[in-house]
Write an enzyme that holds these catalytic residues in place. Structure first.
Site, short mmCIF file in Angstrom:
data_model
loop_
_atom_site.label_atom_id
_atom_site.label_comp_id
_atom_site.label_asym_id
_atom_site.label_seq_id
_atom_site.Cartn_x
_atom_site.Cartn_y
_atom_site.Cartn_z
N HIS A 39 0.80 -1.16 -0.08
CA HIS A 39 -0.04 0.08 -0.04
C HIS A 39 0.80 1.34 0.01
CE1 HIS A 39 -3.08 2.84 1.34
NE2 HIS A 39 -3.87 2.06 0.90
N CYS A 94 6.47 -9.94 4.12
CA CYS A 94 7.46 -9.56 5.28
C CYS A 94 8.46 -8.55 5.02
CB CYS A 94 7.83 -11.18 5.67
SG CYS A 94 9.10 -10.79 7.31
N HIS A 114 11.96 -9.84 4.42
CA HIS A 114 12.22 -11.17 3.83
C HIS A 114 11.34 -11.26 2.47
CE1 HIS A 114 12.92 -12.77 7.96
NE2 HIS A 114 14.08 -12.55 7.29
N MET A 134 8.74 -14.27 0.97
CA MET A 134 7.89 -14.30 2.06
C MET A 134 6.78 -13.44 1.77
SD MET A 134 8.89 -14.54 5.89
CE MET A 134 7.47 -14.92 7.35
#
Ligand SMILES: [Cu+2]
Length: 147
Positions: free
Chosen positions: A55, A97, A100, A105
């Site tokens: 976002h 994440c 990561h 991830m």
């Protein structure tokens, strides 16, 4: 508005291999009904992780959640810590994440179904993610089929 709790709640686990070579959300894709609470728990003893929406308001990323949805960011979760999120706007939500993302991830949550009037799947055409990372998001079809 009804609050849905109990049987409908969903848990997504943050995992990693012993030496941290691989990290991931499990499951990587889930489909839920609007109003469901999703709880993330860090079960990786060796790493901190985040649950962060794509976002513009968060690290200026391309939006990959429904336009009407509120962006979310858990901050760093230490091993054993949890973060809960109640999603009400129907559509496709992609998240990552922070430390990561480039290790793929990432995850996708589908709220409701395309049959709903305010369904928003703008995440699917949004871009803003490196190609090999983008390839990690399960398709909407695969997520529904796995349910
Ligand atoms: Cu992580």
């Amino acid at each position: 508005m009804n609050e849905v709790h109990g049987d409908n709640d969903v848990v997504i686990t943050m995992k990693g291999t012993h030496r941290g070579e691989r990290v991931w959300f499990e499951p990587k894709g889930v489909a839920i009904e609007p109003g469901t609470t999703v709880t993330f728990i860090n079960r990786d003893p060796g790493n901190s992780h985040t649950v962060t929406a794509y976002h513009p308001e968060i690290f200026d990323r391309v939006r990959r959640i429904p336009k009407a949805a509120k962006p979310f960011d858990s901050g760093y979760l230490l091993p054993g810590q949890t973060f809960s999120l109640t999603l009400t706007v129907p559509g496709v939500y992609d998240y990552y994440c922070v430390p990561h993302e480039m290790a793929a991830m990432v995850g996708r949550i589908i709220v409701g179904s395309p049959a709903l009037e305010d369904w928003d799947e703008s995440a699917l055409g949004a871009g803003g993610v490196r190609g090999d990372v983008s390839a990690q998001f399960p398709s909407v079809r695969d997520i529904f089929n796995a349910r």
